[in-house]
Design an enzyme around this catalytic site. Structure first.
Site, PDB file in Angstrom:
ATOM      1  N   TYR A   7      45.436  16.528  63.434  1.00  0.00           N
ATOM      2  CA  TYR A   7      44.852  17.780  62.943  1.00  0.00           C
ATOM      3  C   TYR A   7      45.924  18.662  62.312  1.00  0.00           C
ATOM      4  CZ  TYR A   7      42.087  22.074  62.892  1.00  0.00           C
ATOM      5  OH  TYR A   7      41.426  23.215  62.490  1.00  0.00           O
TER       6      TYR A   7
ATOM      7  N   SER B 263      43.837  26.244  58.733  1.00  0.00           N
ATOM      8  CA  SER B 263      43.886  26.646  60.138  1.00  0.00           C
ATOM      9  C   SER B 263      45.257  27.241  60.417  1.00  0.00           C
ATOM     10  CB  SER B 263      43.652  25.428  61.037  1.00  0.00           C
ATOM     11  OG  SER B 263      44.039  25.691  62.371  1.00  0.00           O
TER      12      SER B 263
END
Length: 249
Positions: free
Chosen positions: A147, A134
């Protein structure tokens, strides 16, 4: 393809099938969605199967790869896509169990799957592992420390595995999407104010589409990218190019 029954995983599964690959669609929930992807691929003439496994569970991961061995005698490409973002919470307010679960799925899971895949790929001296990372392996995201930590860790895990597997002819790398129009972030792009804020972070001025990620995943797994390993390829419309500086510092 872990997490191959929805969102980016579904798009990547379809793209690999369209390229002629045999596709194993892993899932942990919604088996009907996984089977729908498999049925679509089979209808197009491709060999495909659905495989249940919680990627954070070593025993389930081992069983999944054993099923691949039995069906196809191994694999050539692993795409580690399964991931969660977890509940939003400031770091000092986060629930430790929820925080840990994000790391288990997003970092331990790719390690366990890569571990099984690399045992096979290094033996055959060919193959590719693509870890779906990401932009948040680089960009902080308040409220989502688990995350961001998991994706930053996934980047360094990939670099280390690439260094280890390179002498065996095996490539390992990350593919890092930015803002992509998928069901997981639908609440943002369905909201006009949320969408406007998000687009302000993307120099190209549009959201990515699943096909933007899927096509590049197929390319990176192909011989056309045979000299690409140990790095992260960002597919983010320029989000990591610090768009807030477009009007000066």
């Amino acid at each position: 393809m872990t997490g191959g029954n929805s969102g980016l995983g579904e798009a990547i599964s379809r793209a690999f099938g369209a390229s002629g690959a045999r596709v194993a669609v892993n899932y942990v929930t919604h088996p009907e969605a996984a089977q729908a992807v498999v049925s679509e691929l089979q209808a197009g003439g491709q060999d495909a199967l659905a495989l249940p496994a919680d990627v954070a569970d070593p025993a389930q991961v081992g069983q999944m790869f054993a099923a691949l061995d039995e069906r196809w005698g191994g694999l050539d490409v692993l795409v580690n896509n399964a991931g969660i973002d977890g509940p939003r919470a400031l770091g000092w307010e986060a629930d430790p169990d929820a925080w840990r679960r994000v790391l288990e799925v997003n970092l331990v899971g790719p390690f366990l799957c890569a571990r099984e895949a690399l045992r096979r790929l290094t033996r055959q001296r060919s193959g590719v592992v693509i870890n779906i990372s990401s932009v948040h392996e680089r960009i902080a995201w308040s409220g989502y420390s688990a995350y961001t930590a998991s994706k930053a860790g996934l980047s360094m895990l990939s670099q280390t595995l690439a260094q280890e597997a390179g002498p065996f002819g095996v490539r390992v790398l990350c593919l890092a999407p930015g803002a992509v129009r998928t069901p997981i972030n639908a609440a943002v792009w369905h909201d006009p104010r949320g969408l406007a804020d998000l687009l302000g972070k993307v120099p190209l001025g549009r959201l990515g589409e699943p096909r933007d990620i899927a096509g590049l995943a197929v390319f990176l797994a192909s011989d056309a990218a045979a000299y690409v390993t140990g790095t992260t390829v960002f597919v983010d419309g320029g989000m990591t190019d610090y768009p807030s500086f477009m009007q000066g510092g």
